[in-house]
Design a protein around this motif. Structure first.
Motif, PDB file in Angstrom:
ATOM      1  N   VAL A   1       0.243  10.809   6.416  1.00 41.46           N
ATOM      2  CA  VAL A   1      -0.389  12.130   6.384  1.00 41.46           C
ATOM      3  C   VAL A   1      -0.776  12.568   7.788  1.00 41.46           C
ATOM      4  CG1 VAL A   1      -2.439  13.385   5.595  1.00 41.46           C
ATOM      5  CG2 VAL A   1      -1.277  11.811   4.054  1.00 41.46           C
ATOM      6  N   ASP A   2      -0.591  13.849   8.057  1.00 32.81           N
ATOM      7  CA  ASP A   2      -1.134  14.465   9.270  1.00 32.81           C
ATOM      8  C   ASP A   2      -2.403  15.196   8.846  1.00 32.81           C
ATOM      9  OD1 ASP A   2      -1.767  15.780  11.559  1.00 32.81           O
ATOM     10  OD2 ASP A   2       0.005  17.087  11.583  1.00 32.81           O
ATOM     11  N   ASP A   3      -3.567  14.634   9.192  1.00 32.77           N
ATOM     12  CA  ASP A   3      -4.823  15.229   8.748  1.00 32.77           C
ATOM     13  C   ASP A   3      -5.402  16.202   9.771  1.00 32.77           C
ATOM     14  OD1 ASP A   3      -5.486  13.342  10.608  1.00 32.77           O
ATOM     15  OD2 ASP A   3      -7.254  12.603   9.550  1.00 32.77           O
ATOM     16  N   SER A   4      -4.596  16.594  10.754  1.00 32.94           N
ATOM     17  CA  SER A   4      -5.130  17.468  11.800  1.00 32.94           C
ATOM     18  C   SER A   4      -5.469  18.860  11.272  1.00 32.94           C
ATOM     19  CB  SER A   4      -4.118  17.585  12.956  1.00 32.94           C
ATOM     20  OG  SER A   4      -2.893  18.148  12.492  1.00 32.94           O
ATOM     21  N   LEU A   5      -4.771  19.299  10.205  1.00 34.65           N
ATOM     22  CA  LEU A   5      -5.036  20.616   9.640  1.00 34.65           C
ATOM     23  C   LEU A   5      -6.053  20.566   8.510  1.00 34.65           C
ATOM     24  CD1 LEU A   5      -1.419  22.114   9.512  1.00 34.65           C
ATOM     25  CD2 LEU A   5      -3.194  22.504  11.228  1.00 34.65           C
ATOM     26  N   SER A   6      -6.443  19.382   8.113  1.00 31.60           N
ATOM     27  CA  SER A   6      -7.393  19.254   7.018  1.00 31.60           C
ATOM     28  C   SER A   6      -8.800  19.642   7.471  1.00 31.60           C
ATOM     29  CB  SER A   6      -7.403  17.818   6.485  1.00 31.60           C
ATOM     30  OG  SER A   6      -8.411  17.649   5.512  1.00 31.60           O
ATOM     31  N   ALA A   7      -9.575  20.105   6.517  1.00 27.23           N
ATOM     32  CA  ALA A   7     -10.974  20.445   6.813  1.00 27.23           C
ATOM     33  C   ALA A   7     -11.828  19.200   6.970  1.00 27.23           C
ATOM     34  CB  ALA A   7     -11.525  21.340   5.697  1.00 27.23           C
ATOM     35  N   PHE A   8     -11.287  18.036   6.590  1.00 26.15           N
ATOM     36  CA  PHE A   8     -12.055  16.791   6.619  1.00 26.15           C
ATOM     37  C   PHE A   8     -11.274  15.710   7.355  1.00 26.15           C
ATOM     38  CE2 PHE A   8     -13.458  19.217   2.981  1.00 26.15           C
ATOM     39  CZ  PHE A   8     -14.842  19.125   3.051  1.00 26.15           C
ATOM     40  N   SER A   9     -11.995  14.838   8.015  1.00 24.15           N
ATOM     41  CA  SER A   9     -11.395  13.761   8.794  1.00 24.15           C
ATOM     42  C   SER A   9     -11.164  12.543   7.902  1.00 24.15           C
ATOM     43  CB  SER A   9     -12.313  13.378   9.960  1.00 24.15           C
ATOM     44  OG  SER A   9     -11.985  12.101  10.469  1.00 24.15           O
TER      45      SER A   9
ATOM     46  N   SER B   1       0.832  -1.206   0.000  1.00 22.85           N
ATOM     47  CA  SER B   1       0.000   0.000   0.000  1.00 22.85           C
ATOM     48  C   SER B   1       0.861   1.249   0.000  1.00 22.85           C
ATOM     49  CB  SER B   1      -0.908   0.013   1.237  1.00 22.85           C
ATOM     50  OG  SER B   1      -1.767   1.140   1.241  1.00 22.85           O
ATOM     51  N   THR B   2       0.273   2.336  -0.487  1.00 21.12           N
ATOM     52  CA  THR B   2       0.804   3.662  -0.194  1.00 21.12           C
ATOM     53  C   THR B   2       0.286   4.044   1.196  1.00 21.12           C
ATOM     54  OG1 THR B   2      -1.105   4.581  -1.349  1.00 21.12           O
ATOM     55  CG2 THR B   2       0.939   4.441  -2.579  1.00 21.12           C
ATOM     56  N   PRO B   3       0.976   4.915   1.924  1.00 20.54           N
ATOM     57  CA  PRO B   3       0.537   5.249   3.290  1.00 20.54           C
ATOM     58  C   PRO B   3      -0.642   6.203   3.282  1.00 20.54           C
ATOM     59  CG  PRO B   3       2.502   6.492   2.728  1.00 20.54           C
ATOM     60  CD  PRO B   3       2.256   5.555   1.585  1.00 20.54           C
ATOM     61  N   SER B   4      -1.465   6.116   4.328  1.00 25.76           N
ATOM     62  CA  SER B   4      -2.555   7.085   4.507  1.00 25.76           C
ATOM     63  C   SER B   4      -2.238   7.924   5.748  1.00 25.76           C
ATOM     64  CB  SER B   4      -3.904   6.375   4.618  1.00 25.76           C
ATOM     65  OG  SER B   4      -3.898   5.388   5.642  1.00 25.76           O
ATOM     66  N   THR B   5      -2.854   7.623   6.894  1.00 25.17           N
ATOM     67  CA  THR B   5      -2.589   8.385   8.114  1.00 25.17           C
ATOM     68  C   THR B   5      -2.237   7.428   9.251  1.00 25.17           C
ATOM     69  OG1 THR B   5      -4.800   8.340   9.104  1.00 25.17           O
ATOM     70  CG2 THR B   5      -4.399   9.977   7.377  1.00 25.17           C
ATOM     71  N   VAL B   6      -1.604   7.984  10.256  1.00 19.48           N
ATOM     72  CA  VAL B   6      -1.226   7.163  11.418  1.00 19.48           C
ATOM     73  C   VAL B   6      -2.455   6.726  12.206  1.00 19.48           C
ATOM     74  CG1 VAL B   6       1.060   8.212  11.643  1.00 19.48           C
ATOM     75  CG2 VAL B   6      -0.894   9.253  12.817  1.00 19.48           C
ATOM     76  N   GLY B   7      -3.607   7.350  11.923  1.00 21.12           N
ATOM     77  CA  GLY B   7      -4.826   6.962  12.618  1.00 21.12           C
ATOM     78  C   GLY B   7      -5.523   5.775  11.996  1.00 21.12           C
ATOM     79  N   HIS B   8      -5.026   5.265  10.896  1.00 18.98           N
ATOM     80  CA  HIS B   8      -5.667   4.131  10.237  1.00 18.98           C
ATOM     81  C   HIS B   8      -5.489   2.856  11.049  1.00 18.98           C
ATOM     82  CE1 HIS B   8      -6.530   1.065   7.146  1.00 18.98           C
ATOM     83  NE2 HIS B   8      -7.277   1.999   6.598  1.00 18.98           N
ATOM     84  N   GLU B   9      -6.481   1.960  10.984  1.00 17.43           N
ATOM     85  CA  GLU B   9      -6.446   0.727  11.771  1.00 17.43           C
ATOM     86  C   GLU B   9      -5.268  -0.178  11.408  1.00 17.43           C
ATOM     87  OE1 GLU B   9     -10.156  -1.300  11.405  1.00 17.43           O
ATOM     88  OE2 GLU B   9     -11.266   0.149  12.629  1.00 17.43           O
ATOM     89  N   ALA B  10      -4.722  -0.022  10.203  1.00 17.33           N
ATOM     90  CA  ALA B  10      -3.606  -0.880   9.787  1.00 17.33           C
ATOM     91  C   ALA B  10      -2.268  -0.403  10.341  1.00 17.33           C
ATOM     92  CB  ALA B  10      -3.532  -0.940   8.262  1.00 17.33           C
ATOM     93  N   TYR B  11      -2.209   0.832  10.857  1.00 22.07           N
ATOM     94  CA  TYR B  11      -0.927   1.384  11.289  1.00 22.07           C
ATOM     95  C   TYR B  11      -0.284   0.562  12.409  1.00 22.07           C
ATOM     96  CZ  TYR B  11       2.644   4.841  12.389  1.00 22.07           C
ATOM     97  OH  TYR B  11       3.846   5.469  12.606  1.00 22.07           O
ATOM     98  N   PRO B  12      -1.022   0.098  13.420  1.00 21.37           N
ATOM     99  CA  PRO B  12      -0.383  -0.732  14.459  1.00 21.37           C
ATOM    100  C   PRO B  12       0.163  -2.058  13.917  1.00 21.37           C
ATOM    101  CG  PRO B  12      -2.478   0.149  15.243  1.00 21.37           C
ATOM    102  CD  PRO B  12      -2.418   0.422  13.782  1.00 21.37           C
ATOM    103  N   TYR B  13      -0.419  -2.565  12.854  1.00 18.72           N
ATOM    104  CA  TYR B  13       0.142  -3.775  12.227  1.00 18.72           C
ATOM    105  C   TYR B  13       1.478  -3.442  11.569  1.00 18.72           C
ATOM    106  CZ  TYR B  13      -4.236  -6.338  12.841  1.00 18.72           C
ATOM    107  OH  TYR B  13      -5.319  -6.996  13.378  1.00 18.72           O
ATOM    108  N   TRP B  14       1.531  -2.299  10.920  1.00 22.33           N
ATOM    109  CA  TRP B  14       2.764  -1.890  10.257  1.00 22.33           C
ATOM    110  C   TRP B  14       3.886  -1.678  11.267  1.00 22.33           C
ATOM    111  CZ3 TRP B  14       5.646  -1.794   6.172  1.00 22.33           C
ATOM    112  CH2 TRP B  14       6.682  -0.862   6.048  1.00 22.33           C
TER     113      TRP B  14
END
Length: 612
Positions: free
Chosen positions: A389-397, A301-314
């Motif tokens: 990605v750090d989505d904290s500054l994004s207008a969308f979650s 995969s390409t990375p998404s955000t650290v909040g994704h459920e797959a991140y702890p597996y990675w």
């Protein structure tokens, strides 16, 4: 003629002299290729020896391939015979012979070109090969064809792909990768070869059925390269290397709908796992497919955000749950540690392949400097340098956006994307965000099904990104897409170049709605989209990860003057100026903020007292 004769060169005869010089040149070359010496040619044609020698050396007659010599002699003799006024029976036969020889030389020429094969030299060989392919058993590979596929894999693979191949026996591989470096293409071939050599079923799990079929299309192409037509879904193939070709090997192409992913067993490939919704639950199903120790699991995969459920597996943190502190694993998942690939402490083989790693590994498909110019820095880091990605500054979650994913081929009724009219005559809404300039960012066109009832869901059924189109080309493209649909609403940003596109569209679609951007308009569009996304009232195919990326590119900022809240997006070639997201918001803007249908007023005209 005298050996020292010269060509005419007076000014008044210059044109005739040039034509005569060309005739001398062609005759001299023809004689040379027929075996005459330079001195003999000069004496025969009455030319200076130095002139003929100069032609020979300058045009490298002696280095010409033998077939060129044959063609020249053949042409000279053919022309001589054709120009004869009275032809004998022998002349006619020789002309026919020379014609057949010319055809043979043409076949040799084709054989020497890229893609040439023995069938181009001998038509009978081509006929036999076609007949042999026609007799091949459907979906069946013989030993030679399997060997050809394996050789193809080793010839096509870049260095990093060969490293994946060398580690194919690992129980679990997790690969974080840049976009467009050929992972899906390579793993499709790897899986096919593995199936044919081991007999293991192969399962391809993607964000949606449509995305999984990319694997299927690649596999069908590889089969065609060795003369095997592959059909079926699932594909059932046989191989002479496995049970003498008697046992069927299954290739399944699945979306992430857990109901469609149960009941299979085999090696599995999980594509773009960082972009699926409900990874935890889905991974339980997927892991069950490869529970037997002979099966292998590959996540990429390409990375998404650290909040994704797959991140702890990675990171390996998933295995530290419920473990004592002394027993917890510490895994270095930095690029430096995983650049070359490594079997980590949790027995998972991990690798990070950035765009720079791909180039260093032989991938010459990209211009890195151009890509750095095309992409905004944060998007370049995410899409090409494998940074989350750090989505904290994004207008969308991000987590709200991935909940909008669905498997459109499975979950949507009445949607047939491969047909001329994918939704029949149902009403659709469209949104368009034009380029800011003819050399500017992308333009985007989106088609969506509106809710069938108040509070229902929008469904994004088609999206396009355009680049480098002028306003006339943009209008023509929109008109072509609209031909497939019953469009009842079309919202377009009429700012800048969009004003010209709007005027052209209005000529053939008078109902077009002009959207003029302002601080208030942006706030209204974003507020409406946030509400629709938060309440789960919009869906798009899970394979279209560019939609979520486009929404994430929209950031909350303050205006330079006045410090008011507004929204902006940096440009990039991948997400444009968040064009797809803005186009979707133009569609949503046709529904009031409260989600209720717009009120319809009626006028009743009554007659007067006199009854008129």
């Amino acid at each position: 003629m005298s050996e020292t004769a010269t060509l005419p060169s007076s000014p008044e005869a210059e044109g005739d002299a040039e034509a005569l010089r060309d005739d001398y040149y062609r005759e001299a070359r023809s004689l040379y290729w027929r075996g005459w010496r330079v001195t003999q040619i000069a004496r025969e044609l009455g030319l200076k020896r130095s002139s003929v020698q100069s032609w020979r050396d300058r045009h490298k007659w002696h280095e010409a391939p033998a077939i060129r010599w044959m063609e020249e002699s053949l042409q000279a003799r053919f022309c001589t015979l054709v120009e004869k006024d009275k032809k004998t029976g022998g002349d006619i036969k020789e002309i026919d012979l020379l014609g057949r020889q010319a055809e043979r030389l043409a076949r040799i020429r084709r054989f020497e070109q890229p893609g040439g094969h023995e069938g181009h030299l001998n038509p009978e060989v081509s006929k036999r090969n076609k007949a042999a392919r026609a007799k091949l058993k459907a979906n069946h590979f013989n030993e030679a064809q399997v060997a050809e596929l394996r050789a193809l894999l080793e010839d096509l693979a870049f260095e990093y792909q060969l490293r994946w191949w060398e580690n194919r026996s690992r129980r679990t591989r997790m690969i974080l990768k840049s976009r467009q470096i050929g992972a899906t293409y390579f793993f499709a071939l790897e899986a096919l070869v593995t199936a044919l050599e081991t007999g293991n079923n192969q399962i391809f799990l993607s964000a949606s059925k449509a995305q999984a079929h990319i694997f299927k299309n690649y596999i069908a192409q590889f089969g065609a390269k060795v003369g095997v037509a592959l059909k079926g879904d699932p594909m059932i193939v046989t191989s002479e290397l496995v049970d003498e070709g008697k046992t069927g090997i299954e290739l399944h192409f699945l979306g992430t709908n857990a109901r469609t992913a149960q009941g299979y067993h085999g090696d599995f490939y999980f594509d773009e796992f960082f972009w699926v919704f409900g990874f935890e639950q889905l991974n339980k199903v997927a892991s069950g497919m490869a529970m037997q120790k002979k099966y292998r699991r590959t996540y990429m995969s390409t990375p998404s955000t650290v909040g994704h459920e797959a991140y702890p597996y990675w990171t390996g943190e998933r295995k530290n749950r419920n473990r004592k502190k002394a027993d917890r694993l510490s895994i270095d998942v930095s690029h430096e540690a995983l650049q070359a690939g490594r079997l980590c402490e949790d027995k998972v083989w991990r690798q990070i392949v950035t765009i720079d790693d791909a180039e260093a590994g032989g991938c010459d498909l990209f211009d890195i400097d151009e890509l750095r110019d095309d992409y905004a820095p944060d998007e370049y880091a995410n899409l090409l340098l494998c940074q989350f990605v750090d989505d904290s500054l994004s207008a969308f979650s991000f987590n709200q956006l991935v909940r909008c994913h669905c498997d459109s081929w499975v979950e949507w009724d009445g949607f047939e994307p491969l047909k001329d009219r994918p939704v029949g005559n149902r009403a659709v809404w469209a949104g368009y965000d034009p380029q800011e300039s003819e050399q500017g960012d992308n333009a985007a066109l989106v088609i969506a099904l509106p809710p069938e009832a108040p509070g229902g869901k929008f469904r994004v059924i088609e999206r396009h990104q355009l680049r480098g189109f002028d306003f006339q080309q943009q209008s023509a493209f929109i008109k072509g897409v609209f031909a497939k649909y019953n469009v009842t609403y079309f919202g377009i940003d009429a700012t800048g170049v969009g004003a010209a596109v709007y005027q052209l569209v209005r000529d053939w679609f008078p109902r077009v709605t002009k959207i003029e951007y302002s601080l208030e308009a942006k706030q209204r569009l974003v507020m409406k989209a946030q509400n629709v996304i938060r309440t789960g009232r919009i869906q798009w195919d899970a394979g279209w990860t560019d939609i979520a990326q486009s929404f994430l590119a929209i950031k909350k900022v303050l205006t330079p003057r006045g410090g008011q809240l507004t929204y902006k997006a940096d440009r990039s070639k991948e997400t444009g100026h968040a064009d797809v997201a803005w186009s979707i918001m133009h569609i949503l803007d046709n529904e009031p903020l409260d989600g209720k249908p717009k009120a319809r007023s009626t006028i009743e005209i009554l007659g007067g007292d006199d009854g008129r």
